[in-house]
Design a protein around this motif. Structure first.
Motif, PDB file in Angstrom:
ATOM      1  N   SER A  82     -15.817  69.112 -12.690  1.00 13.93           N
ATOM      2  CA  SER A  82     -16.296  69.036 -14.080  1.00 13.93           C
ATOM      3  C   SER A  82     -17.813  68.987 -14.061  1.00 13.93           C
ATOM      4  CB  SER A  82     -15.758  67.769 -14.768  1.00 13.93           C
ATOM      5  OG  SER A  82     -16.358  66.626 -14.181  1.00 13.93           O
ATOM      6  N   GLY A  83     -18.407  69.144 -15.224  1.00 15.69           N
ATOM      7  CA  GLY A  83     -19.859  69.030 -15.328  1.00 15.69           C
ATOM      8  C   GLY A  83     -20.339  67.645 -14.918  1.00 15.69           C
ATOM      9  N   MET A  84     -19.623  66.602 -15.338  1.00 18.22           N
ATOM     10  CA  MET A  84     -20.049  65.245 -14.993  1.00 18.22           C
ATOM     11  C   MET A  84     -19.994  65.018 -13.485  1.00 18.22           C
ATOM     12  SD  MET A  84     -21.196  63.993 -17.698  1.00 18.22           S
ATOM     13  CE  MET A  84     -21.765  62.551 -16.829  1.00 18.22           C
ATOM     14  N   TYR A 108     -26.348  65.525 -23.639  1.00 17.12           N
ATOM     15  CA  TYR A 108     -24.931  65.256 -23.871  1.00 17.12           C
ATOM     16  C   TYR A 108     -24.727  63.739 -23.697  1.00 17.12           C
ATOM     17  CZ  TYR A 108     -20.038  64.711 -22.638  1.00 17.12           C
ATOM     18  OH  TYR A 108     -18.750  64.269 -22.562  1.00 17.12           O
ATOM     19  N   ASN A 152     -27.797  69.243 -26.481  1.00 24.02           N
ATOM     20  CA  ASN A 152     -26.603  68.787 -27.184  1.00 24.02           C
ATOM     21  C   ASN A 152     -26.942  67.480 -27.904  1.00 24.02           C
ATOM     22  OD1 ASN A 152     -23.983  68.154 -27.863  1.00 24.02           O
ATOM     23  ND2 ASN A 152     -23.167  68.303 -25.802  1.00 24.02           N
ATOM     24  N   ASP A 177     -29.989  71.544 -17.271  1.00 26.52           N
ATOM     25  CA  ASP A 177     -28.585  71.736 -17.636  1.00 26.52           C
ATOM     26  C   ASP A 177     -28.536  73.012 -18.479  1.00 26.52           C
ATOM     27  OD1 ASP A 177     -26.126  71.735 -19.005  1.00 26.52           O
ATOM     28  OD2 ASP A 177     -25.932  69.563 -18.833  1.00 26.52           O
ATOM     29  N   SER A 199     -21.844  72.469 -17.052  1.00 24.94           N
ATOM     30  CA  SER A 199     -20.470  72.189 -17.372  1.00 24.94           C
ATOM     31  C   SER A 199     -19.835  73.569 -17.538  1.00 24.94           C
ATOM     32  CB  SER A 199     -20.350  71.373 -18.671  1.00 24.94           C
ATOM     33  OG  SER A 199     -18.984  71.381 -19.067  1.00 24.94           O
ATOM     34  N   THR A 201     -16.892  74.138 -17.887  1.00 29.49           N
ATOM     35  CA  THR A 201     -15.834  73.935 -18.882  1.00 29.49           C
ATOM     36  C   THR A 201     -16.095  74.745 -20.155  1.00 29.49           C
ATOM     37  OG1 THR A 201     -15.868  71.653 -18.078  1.00 29.49           O
ATOM     38  CG2 THR A 201     -14.645  72.067 -20.120  1.00 29.49           C
ATOM     39  N   LYS A 202     -17.373  75.013 -20.444  1.00 31.55           N
ATOM     40  CA  LYS A 202     -17.779  75.558 -21.738  1.00 31.55           C
ATOM     41  C   LYS A 202     -17.839  77.077 -21.685  1.00 31.55           C
ATOM     42  CE  LYS A 202     -17.765  71.298 -22.496  1.00 31.55           C
ATOM     43  NZ  LYS A 202     -18.733  70.399 -21.961  1.00 31.55           N
ATOM     44  N   VAL A 328     -13.739  67.998 -29.630  1.00 29.33           N
ATOM     45  CA  VAL A 328     -14.946  68.054 -28.803  1.00 29.33           C
ATOM     46  C   VAL A 328     -14.844  69.272 -27.902  1.00 29.33           C
ATOM     47  CG1 VAL A 328     -15.458  65.580 -28.882  1.00 29.33           C
ATOM     48  CG2 VAL A 328     -14.013  66.498 -27.046  1.00 29.33           C
ATOM     49  N   SER A 329     -15.835  69.409 -27.028  1.00 31.80           N
ATOM     50  CA  SER A 329     -16.037  70.584 -26.188  1.00 31.80           C
ATOM     51  C   SER A 329     -16.647  71.712 -27.026  1.00 31.80           C
ATOM     52  CB  SER A 329     -14.765  71.060 -25.487  1.00 31.80           C
ATOM     53  OG  SER A 329     -15.157  71.812 -24.323  1.00 31.80           O
ATOM     54  N   LEU A 330     -16.931  72.814 -26.367  1.00 28.17           N
ATOM     55  CA  LEU A 330     -17.671  73.904 -27.006  1.00 28.17           C
ATOM     56  C   LEU A 330     -17.594  75.122 -26.114  1.00 28.17           C
ATOM     57  CD1 LEU A 330     -20.924  74.119 -25.530  1.00 28.17           C
ATOM     58  CD2 LEU A 330     -20.580  71.736 -26.088  1.00 28.17           C
ATOM     59  N   THR A 344     -18.832  62.467 -29.431  1.00 25.89           N
ATOM     60  CA  THR A 344     -19.533  62.673 -28.148  1.00 25.89           C
ATOM     61  C   THR A 344     -20.717  61.726 -27.946  1.00 25.89           C
ATOM     62  OG1 THR A 344     -20.801  64.415 -29.251  1.00 25.89           O
ATOM     63  CG2 THR A 344     -18.967  65.120 -27.877  1.00 25.89           C
ATOM     64  N   ARG A 364     -21.698  69.428 -35.684  1.00 28.43           N
ATOM     65  CA  ARG A 364     -22.025  70.444 -34.678  1.00 28.43           C
ATOM     66  C   ARG A 364     -20.932  71.511 -34.664  1.00 28.43           C
ATOM     67  NH1 ARG A 364     -21.472  69.015 -28.440  1.00 28.43           N
ATOM     68  NH2 ARG A 364     -19.361  69.695 -28.936  1.00 28.43           N
TER      69      ARG A 364
END
Ligand code: LCS
Length: 392
Positions: A82-84, A108, A152, A177, A199, A201-202, A328-330, A344, A364
Motif C-alpha cells: 500500500s502507499g502507507m 493525506y 490531498n 508523493d 499510493s 491504489t489510486k 474514500v479513495s480516489l 480522511t 472532495r
C-alpha cells in the motif's frame, strides 16, 4: 527513449520465457526453489541474481516495479502492499532518532498521522513548513523534505523544482508523493526530486480493485529501502495486486487525459455556480498554484474540491449525488466524493485542518471516466438541494 504511452504498454514486459505468454503471468508463489545447496548459498550471498522469497522479490511485482520506474524516469522502484507501507518503509530506512523531517502540506491525513503519531514517537522531529519559506525551515538536523503535489485534499500545488533546488543546496533528500499527478502528468525526478512515492491504489491501478504502493528513484537509494524498509518491515506487494496494477497502468496516460478533461469541465461548471463558495482545481486561473501547475503538469488531473460553506450544505449535497459514490479513495474509473473533514482528515488537529482549508463545508471529488455532461447534471441536481438548504 520511447514516449510515455509506449512505456505504459511495454515497459517491464517481455514474453514469459517458458510459454511465450504476452500478459504478465501471476507468479503466485511464496518461495522459489534454488535447486542445490551451492546455488542457495550464492543467491543469499548476492553472488548470483535470482528470486528467493516473495517478501523480497517476485517476478510479477518486479514487472510492476520496472514499468513504474520507466514511467517515472527513475533508475529503479520497489513495490509495497500500500502507499502507507511505502511511506513507512522509506521513512524508517532513511531517518533515525534526532533527525528532522520537514514537510509542505497539506498531506493525506494518514501520512500526517504517521509522521506525528509514529515517527515522532521514534525521536524524529516533524516540522510543517507549509506557511513559511522552506529555506528558513531547514535546520542542521533536517534529513528529508516531504511534499505532496497537488496535495490531498485541497489541491495545493508546490513548486517541485524549487523544493529540489533548496534540498540539493543543503544536501537534504527530497521526496514527492506523486499519487495525484502520476508520471503521466508530472515527473518529479526530472525536476531534481530524489525519491517519488505512490499510493498505487489510486490512478496507477485506476479501477478501484487493489491496493499498492511504491518508491522510485536512484538504484542505490531504492536498494537501501528494499534491503531495510521492505525486508524488515515486510509490506511486500502481492503478485495478484501487481498483476492488476500492471493491467491498469497500460491505460494510465489515456485515463489521466480523460480524468483531466472531465475535471476541468466539472471545475468550470462549479466555479460558475452560486451555491459554491470556492473551487480548488489547479487548472483554473483562480487557483493560486495555477502558474506553477502549468509549468510542472502536462494536464491538471482528476481531483477537484469545493467549499459549500457548512457541514449541513456538504451533507445535503453529498447525500443527493447519484454517479459520485460517497467513499474514500480516489483515482478510479468511477467518480467518488468524500467529506475530508469527517473522514480522511478526521484525525488531523482542528487547528491544522482549518488552516489548510479542510473545513466542515469542504467536499472532495474524484472525477471518474463517466461522460462529464452526466457528472455535471448530477452535481447540478445535488447543488440545488444544498442551495435550498442554505436559503433556509
Ligand atoms: N498518499 C496519498 C496522496 C494518498 O491520497 C493516500 C491515500 C496515501 C498516500 C496512502 O496510500 P494507501 O496506503 O491508501 O495506498 N489516500 C486516501 C484517500 O484520500 N482516501 O482514502 C485513502
Amino acid at each position: 527513449m520511447p514516449r510515455l504511452r509506449t512505456l505504459a504498454v511495454h515497459a517491464g514486459q517481455r514474453p514469459e520465457p517458458h510459454t511465450g505468454a504476452l500478459a504478465q503471468p501471476i507468479f503466485q508463489t511464496s518461495t522459489f526453489v534454488y535447486g542445490d545447496f551451492e546455488r542457495g548459498r550464492r543467491l543469499f550471498a548476492g553472488e548470483e541474481a535470482g528470486y528467493l522469497y516473495t517478501r523480497i522479490q517476485n517476478p510479477t511485482t518486479r514487472a510492476f516495479e520496472e514499468k513504474l520506474a520507466a514511467l517515472e524516469g527513475g533508475e529503479d522502484a520497489v513495490a509495497f502492499t500500500s502507499g502507507m507501507a511505502a511511506i513507512a518503509a522509506l521513512a524508517f530506512t532513511l531517518l533515525k532518532p534526532g533527525d528532522e523531517l520537514v514537510y509542505l502540506g497539506p498531506l493525506y491525513g494518514g501520512t500526517e498521522g504517521f509522521f506525528y503519531d509514529t515517527l515522532a514517537r521514534f525521536g524524529i522531529r516533524i516540522t510543517d513548513a507549509t506557511e513559511r519559506p522552506l529555506a528558513e525551515a531547514l535546520g542542521p538536523d533536517t534529513r528529508l523534505i516531504y511534499v505532496e503535489t497537488p496535495a490531498n485534499p485541497t489541491l495545493r500545488v508546490h513548486d517541485l523544482a524549487e523544493v529540489a533546488r533548496l534540498a540539493r543546496a543543503r544536501g537534504i533528500r527530497s521526496v514527492a508523493d506523486n499519487t495525484f499527478a502520476t508520471p503521466a502528468l508530472t515527473r518529479p525526478l526530472e525536476l531534481g526530486i530524489d525519491l517519488v512515492v505512490h499510493s498505487a491504489t489510486k490512478y496507477l491501478s485506476g479501477h478501484g480493485d487493489t491496493l499498492g504502493g511504491a518508491v522510485v528513484g536512484p538504484a542505490e537509494l531504492v536498494d537501501e529501502i528494499r534491503a531495510e524498509g521492505l525486508r524488515h518491515l515486510g509490506g511486500a506487494q502481492s503478485p495478484f495486486d501487481a498483476f492488476l496494477l500492471l493491467r491498469g497502468m497500460k491505460t494510465l496516460v489515456l485515463r489521466m487525459e480523460a480524468h483531466s478533461e472531465g475535471a476541468m469541465r466539472v471545475a468550470r461548471f462549479l466555479e460558475g455556480h452560486p451555491a459554491v463558495r470556492r473551487v480548488y482545481y489547479p487548472g483554473l486561473e483562480s487557483h493560486p498554484g495555477h502558474a506553477v501547475a502549468a509549468r510542472q503538469m502536462r494536464a491538471f488531473g482528476g481531483m477537484v474540491a469545493l467549499e459549500l460553506g457548512s457541514e449541513a450544505a456538504a451533507r445535503a449535497f453529498l447525500d443527493r449525488l447519484r454517479y459520485f459514490a460517497q467513499a474514500v479513495s480516489l483515482g478510479d474509473v468511477d467518480s467518488l466524493a468524500t467529506h475530508p473533514y469527517s473522514t480522511t482528515h478526521q484525525l488531523v488537529s482542528e487547528e491544522v485542518r482549518l488552516r489548510q482549508g479542510v473545513t466542515p463545508g469542504l467536499v472532495r471529488l474524484s472525477v471518474g471516466l463517466e461522460d462529464p455532461e452526466d457528472l455535471i447534471e448530477d452535481l447540478e441536481r445535488a447543488l440545488a438541494r444544498a442551495a435550498a438548504l442554505e436559503a433556509g
